[in-house]
Design a protein around this motif. Structure first.
Motif, PDB file in Angstrom:
ATOM      1  N   GLY A 629       0.814  -1.216   0.000  1.00 22.98           N
ATOM      2  CA  GLY A 629       0.000   0.000   0.000  1.00 22.98           C
ATOM      3  C   GLY A 629       0.843   1.259   0.000  1.00 22.98           C
ATOM      4  O   GLY A 629       0.561   2.210  -0.733  1.00 22.98           O
ATOM      5  N   LYS A 630       1.895   1.268   0.814  1.00 24.67           N
ATOM      6  CA  LYS A 630       2.781   2.441   0.844  1.00 24.67           C
ATOM      7  C   LYS A 630       3.509   2.606  -0.486  1.00 24.67           C
ATOM      8  O   LYS A 630       3.712   3.736  -0.963  1.00 24.67           O
ATOM      9  CB  LYS A 630       3.776   2.304   1.995  1.00 24.67           C
ATOM     10  N   GLY A 631       3.894   1.489  -1.091  1.00 23.58           N
ATOM     11  CA  GLY A 631       4.536   1.562  -2.403  1.00 23.58           C
ATOM     12  C   GLY A 631       3.600   2.112  -3.457  1.00 23.58           C
ATOM     13  O   GLY A 631       4.000   2.894  -4.322  1.00 23.58           O
ATOM     14  N   PHE A 632       2.314   1.746  -3.371  1.00 23.71           N
ATOM     15  CA  PHE A 632       1.315   2.252  -4.304  1.00 23.71           C
ATOM     16  C   PHE A 632       1.116   3.754  -4.109  1.00 23.71           C
ATOM     17  O   PHE A 632       1.059   4.525  -5.077  1.00 23.71           O
ATOM     18  CB  PHE A 632      -0.001   1.506  -4.094  1.00 23.71           C
ATOM     19  N   GLU A 633       1.023   4.179  -2.873  1.00 16.95           N
ATOM     20  CA  GLU A 633       0.807   5.603  -2.590  1.00 16.95           C
ATOM     21  C   GLU A 633       1.982   6.457  -3.028  1.00 16.95           C
ATOM     22  O   GLU A 633       1.815   7.605  -3.428  1.00 16.95           O
ATOM     23  CB  GLU A 633       0.543   5.790  -1.095  1.00 16.95           C
ATOM     24  N   SER A 634       3.188   5.880  -2.976  1.00 18.20           N
ATOM     25  CA  SER A 634       4.376   6.640  -3.355  1.00 18.20           C
ATOM     26  C   SER A 634       4.681   6.556  -4.845  1.00 18.20           C
ATOM     27  O   SER A 634       5.621   7.188  -5.324  1.00 18.20           O
ATOM     28  CB  SER A 634       5.592   6.142  -2.562  1.00 18.20           C
ATOM     29  N   GLY A 635       3.896   5.766  -5.584  1.00 21.54           N
ATOM     30  CA  GLY A 635       4.106   5.641  -7.017  1.00 21.54           C
ATOM     31  C   GLY A 635       5.164   4.645  -7.419  1.00 21.54           C
ATOM     32  O   GLY A 635       5.549   4.570  -8.589  1.00 21.54           O
ATOM     33  N   LYS A 636       5.638   3.834  -6.475  1.00 21.52           N
ATOM     34  CA  LYS A 636       6.653   2.826  -6.792  1.00 21.52           C
ATOM     35  C   LYS A 636       6.032   1.487  -7.178  1.00 21.52           C
ATOM     36  O   LYS A 636       6.668   0.641  -7.796  1.00 21.52           O
ATOM     37  CB  LYS A 636       7.593   2.626  -5.597  1.00 21.52           C
ATOM     38  N   ILE A 637       4.792   1.273  -6.778  1.00 21.49           N
ATOM     39  CA  ILE A 637       4.036   0.067  -7.115  1.00 21.49           C
ATOM     40  C   ILE A 637       2.755   0.520  -7.801  1.00 21.49           C
ATOM     41  O   ILE A 637       2.167   1.529  -7.415  1.00 21.49           O
ATOM     42  CB  ILE A 637       3.729  -0.764  -5.850  1.00 21.49           C
ATOM     43  N   PHE A 638       2.326  -0.234  -8.801  1.00 24.78           N
ATOM     44  CA  PHE A 638       1.179   0.184  -9.588  1.00 24.78           C
ATOM     45  C   PHE A 638      -0.001  -0.756  -9.370  1.00 24.78           C
ATOM     46  O   PHE A 638       0.109  -1.797  -8.735  1.00 24.78           O
ATOM     47  CB  PHE A 638       1.571   0.262 -11.057  1.00 24.78           C
ATOM     48  N   LEU A 639      -1.141  -0.343  -9.913  1.00 26.20           N
ATOM     49  CA  LEU A 639      -2.387  -1.048  -9.640  1.00 26.20           C
ATOM     50  C   LEU A 639      -2.326  -2.551  -9.904  1.00 26.20           C
ATOM     51  O   LEU A 639      -2.820  -3.333  -9.093  1.00 26.20           O
ATOM     52  CB  LEU A 639      -3.522  -0.411 -10.440  1.00 26.20           C
ATOM     53  N   PRO A 640      -1.755  -3.030 -11.026  1.00 25.99           N
ATOM     54  CA  PRO A 640      -1.728  -4.479 -11.227  1.00 25.99           C
ATOM     55  C   PRO A 640      -1.051  -5.217 -10.075  1.00 25.99           C
ATOM     56  O   PRO A 640      -1.552  -6.243  -9.594  1.00 25.99           O
ATOM     57  CB  PRO A 640      -0.942  -4.633 -12.533  1.00 25.99           C
TER      58      PRO A 640
END
Length: 791
Positions: A629-640
């Motif tokens: 979740g933190k990676g997604f919020e920071s733009g390092k991890i994406f929706l897929p």
């Protein structure tokens, strides 16, 4: 249409918003805009006439949502609604304007992230295109797409159903230049240019000032005309109605940088009216667009990002290929996709930029296994793929299923090969590897190999494949059979680069076949090849010798700014050791990677060691989800990756649920109600929120889509729910959202309401009475924690 003769000579103007115009004409909140083609045709025709009078060159039919998934809720026929919509626009155009069939998103997320199969999406769009073409549409605009895979399905539908119609593809990016599914502008542009669209556009979500910030990135990577259709600024609510903050003259002022950016087409989206477009046309009519320049980029992409050739050398991981790999052969025979995924992750961790994927075994269905491998790999790994097969049928199936612009391995100088492969590259896009061999075999000298490379490039051009989409493989033959084999390959690389201007690739490890201590020869040869202009190498990124050579070369040539990569790899305690594929078995790591098939066994292993279900949840599952979740919020991890990690966690919860007692350990958390508001069937965002909330153990009551305000209130009061999440994509349905909030606050004042959707902003959410605007799924989880507390 005569209007196409003006293309490139002056900016051509699409019309403005339709949905907001229909609202002004009396469309009820939640009423299907396309239904007015049948019930209120005079109102639709009058809006088109307003845009024609404003001076618009292209009128967009009122067919944005006229697909079977949406119309079925109203008992309406796609051919009837689409034909009526196109006919109304044609009547209003009076031969003075072109008419575009408007194709919007289905509202469903495509598999493997969602439940809509890719081919089903293609057929849904084909039905629209078939009806629109029969009714006389002059072109097709595919707009407001937030998923490149769905956009690809729509483009293929046009190309296959009405190949003569120009097709414009426009996407909705946020202010960071990201799609809902995580893709960036260069990745989307690579895919759409590869598919052969006539223009690439940006629309909706942003006003002209916000859209302006994305233009440098867009124009740096596209070689086709650009279409820009912003909203009339940002939305707000006034007396229960949605309005936008830019009037006609203010909109025209804000469009100045867009008009002078070089765009070939301008238009408007939500909130724009004939008056807005008239102001823009008065200001910029006759302004010539920038001449098109081919950026000459050799680029491939995944669904999230692109990889370009010509700067730092590109590493293509070679490990997903059964040749000489007993364990991989076993995995392919047993359909063990987790093993392939582990190999993919290990290569990504070790520095691969692209993954070669070859599943060719005589005893398996190569086509079916290749398609599954492509989809499984793309669901959890964001690297572009090189699709590797000697079968054109397998390559076509893989290219069709691929989300992005793939590498294609390979074509060669044989006539049969070129006639089979080049049409596939032309249709689906791709960068094709050209092997320097033909009917006479592999030439022994550089002159012969160069001649084949030249033939490949020339033949490709006749099929419409540009040389920027070709990478020549000079073929490294083992020096154990000829002492000049390395020199021949190196000379071929030099000549191809200098005389043909084409990028190059090489299977480096072939050079040492049959020799002891092969990495000594391989790493030395790799450096020689790089110095001679090699752009990409197929190699094993877990080979320490090869990666030492790679990073050393980059450091010496100034291709590793600040030596960041070199230091990260070799810098003392921070040094990164090669990651074996077997390192993925830990439960937390499996969830982080989204490897759901391996999760049940990993959970049972921890249970067998005496760990309790709640201990596993608190020490592995929740920390893993928090990390993602933190990676997604920071733009390092994406929706897929976010969704696949959530699915992996869900598999773990499924095993633990059977072990939990009926006491607190097995109890569900507080209830959260989710709904897509009345009139809106776009439930992608809602479904993503649902997946995450459930993985954080909230008890989600999902009322689905097109939900009446009264149904939401009834469920909240009946179930005693303290948090509601409402979603809307369309401007025409925000009124339903506001009404739902108003009724909730009256009937259940203690209940909090969070809202999200492409049309919303924080200020807009405040104005319609929402308690919290949540821009993404993780923000919903965070707010649930605030409202409902720990449990």
């Amino acid at each position: 249409m005569d209007i196409w003769n003006e293309k490139g000579k002056r900016i051509l103007f699409f019309d403005g918003g339709m949905g907001t115009m229909l609202l002004s004409a009396g469309l009820a909140p939640g009423e299907l805009p396309e239904s007015w083609n049948l019930t209120r045709p005079e109102a639709v025709r009058e809006i088109h006439r307003g845009y024609r009078t404003a001076g618009c060159d292209i009128l967009t039919a009122n067919t944005f949502g006229a697909n079977r998934l949406k119309l079925a809720h109203q008992g309406l026929s796609v051919p009837e609604v689409v034909a009526a919509g196109v006919s109304l626009a044609r009547e209003a155009a009076g031969g003075r304007c072109a008419v575009a069939l408007d194709v919007g998103p289905t509202g469903r997320l495509l598999a493997p992230l969602g439940d809509l199969a890719f081919e089903d999406a293609v057929e849904i769009f084909r039905e629209m295109v078939r009806a629109g073409a029969a009714a006389g549409a002059d072109c097709v605009i595919i707009e407001t797409m937030s998923d490149t895979y769905e956009c690809k399905a729509a483009v293929l539908a046009v190309k296959e159903e009405a190949p003569g119609l120009p097709v414009f593809a426009s996407l909705i990016f946020d202010s960071r230049g990201k799609l809902l599914t995580g893709g960036d502008i260069p990745a989307a542009a690579a895919l759409l240019e590869g598919l052969g669209v006539d223009a690439i556009g940006l629309n909706c979500g942003l006003g002209p000032r916000q859209l302006e910030a994305l233009l440098p990135q867009l124009f740096s990577c596209v070689s086709v005309p650009v279409l820009l259709m912003p909203n009339a600024g940002l939305p707000r609510s006034v007396d229960g109605h949605t309005v936008f903050d830019l009037g006609p003259e203010e909109f025209a002022d804000a469009m100045e940088p867009l008009a002078r950016s070089g765009a070939w087409y301008l238009g408007g989206c939500c909130g724009t009216t004939p008056a807005h477009m008239a102001a823009v046309i008065r200001r910029f009519n006759g302004l010539p667009p920038a001449p098109l320049t081919d950026k000459g980029l050799t680029v491939v992409s995944s669904c999230t990002h692109s990889v370009s050739f010509g700067g730092a050398p590109v590493i293509i991981g070679e490990r997903i290929n059964p040749t000489g790999k007993k364990r991989l052969k076993q995995a392919l025979r047993e359909n063990d996709m987790d093993y392939l995924l582990q190999e993919g992750f290990a290569q990504q961790d070790n520095g691969a930029d692209i993954l070669d994927v070859n599943v060719g075994l005589p005893e398996i269905d190569e086509r079916a296994v290749m398609v599954r491998a492509v989809r499984e790999l793309q669901a959890v790994i964001d690297l572009p793929l090189q699709l590797d097969s000697s079968s054109p049928g397998v390559l076509e199936a893989a290219l069709r299923a691929y989300n992005g612009k793939a590498m294609v391995n390979s074509v060669n100088g044989k006539r049969e090969s070129m006639e089979a492969v080049f049409p596939l590259v032309k249709k689906y896009g791709g960068v094709v590897v050209g092997l320097t061999l033909d009917e006479d075999g592999i030439p022994a000298d550089a002159e012969g190999r160069f001649a084949i490379a030249k033939k490949i490039v020339g033949t490709a051009a006749r099929f419409g494949v540009c040389k920027k989409d070709i990478v020549i493989d000079a073929l490294a033959m083992t020096i154990s059979t000829g002492e000049n084999c390395a020199a021949v390959a190196l000379e071929t690389i030099r000549r191809v680069k200098k005389e043909l201007g084409v990028k190059t690739s090489l299977g480096v490890s072939n050079i040492s076949f049959g020799l002891p201590q092969r990495e000594i020869v391989n790493s030395a040869f790799y450096c020689l090849a790089l110095e001679n202009g090699l752009d990409a190498a197929i190699l094993n990124p877990a080979s320490e010798a090869m990666m030492r050579a790679h990073w050393g070369f980059l450091a010496l040539k100034g291709l590793d700014p600040g030596f960041a990569g070199y230091i990260a790899r070799f810098g003392g305690e921070a040094a990164k050791a090669p990651v074996p594929a077997s390192a993925q078995a830990d439960l937390k790591q499996l969830i982080l990677r989204g490897l759901r098939d391996g999760v049940p066994d990993a959970v049972r292993a921890r249970l067998s060691r005496g760990e309790g279900p709640m201990e596993i949840i608190e020490n592995a599952l929740i920390p893993a989800l928090d990390t993602v979740g933190k990676g997604f919020e920071s733009g390092k991890i994406f929706l897929p990756q976010l969704l696949m990690s959530a699915e992996a966690a869900k598999a773990a919860f499924g095993v633990l649920k059977a072990q939990m007692s009926s006491g607190a350990g097995g109890a569900k958390g507080p209830k959260v109600l989710l709904a897509t508001v009345k009139g809106d069937i776009h439930d992608i965002g809602k479904n993503i929120v649902k997946v995450l909330l459930e993985n954080y153990r909230y008890d989600v009551v999902d009322l689905g889509r097109d939900v009446a305000p009264e149904a939401v209130v009834d469920a909240v009061c009946r179930e005693g729910i303290r948090l509601v999440g409402l979603s809307a994509l369309m401007t025409t349905t925000v009124g339903s959202m506001e009404e739902t909030i108003r009724l909730l606050h009256r009937a259940a004042p203690e209940c909090r309401v969070m809202v999200g959707g492409a049309v919303l902003t924080r200020d807009y959410a405040d104005q319609i009475g929402a308690d919290r605007y949540v821009p993404d799924a993780m923000a919903s989880v965070r707010y649930a924690g605030e409202v409902l507390g720990p449990f």
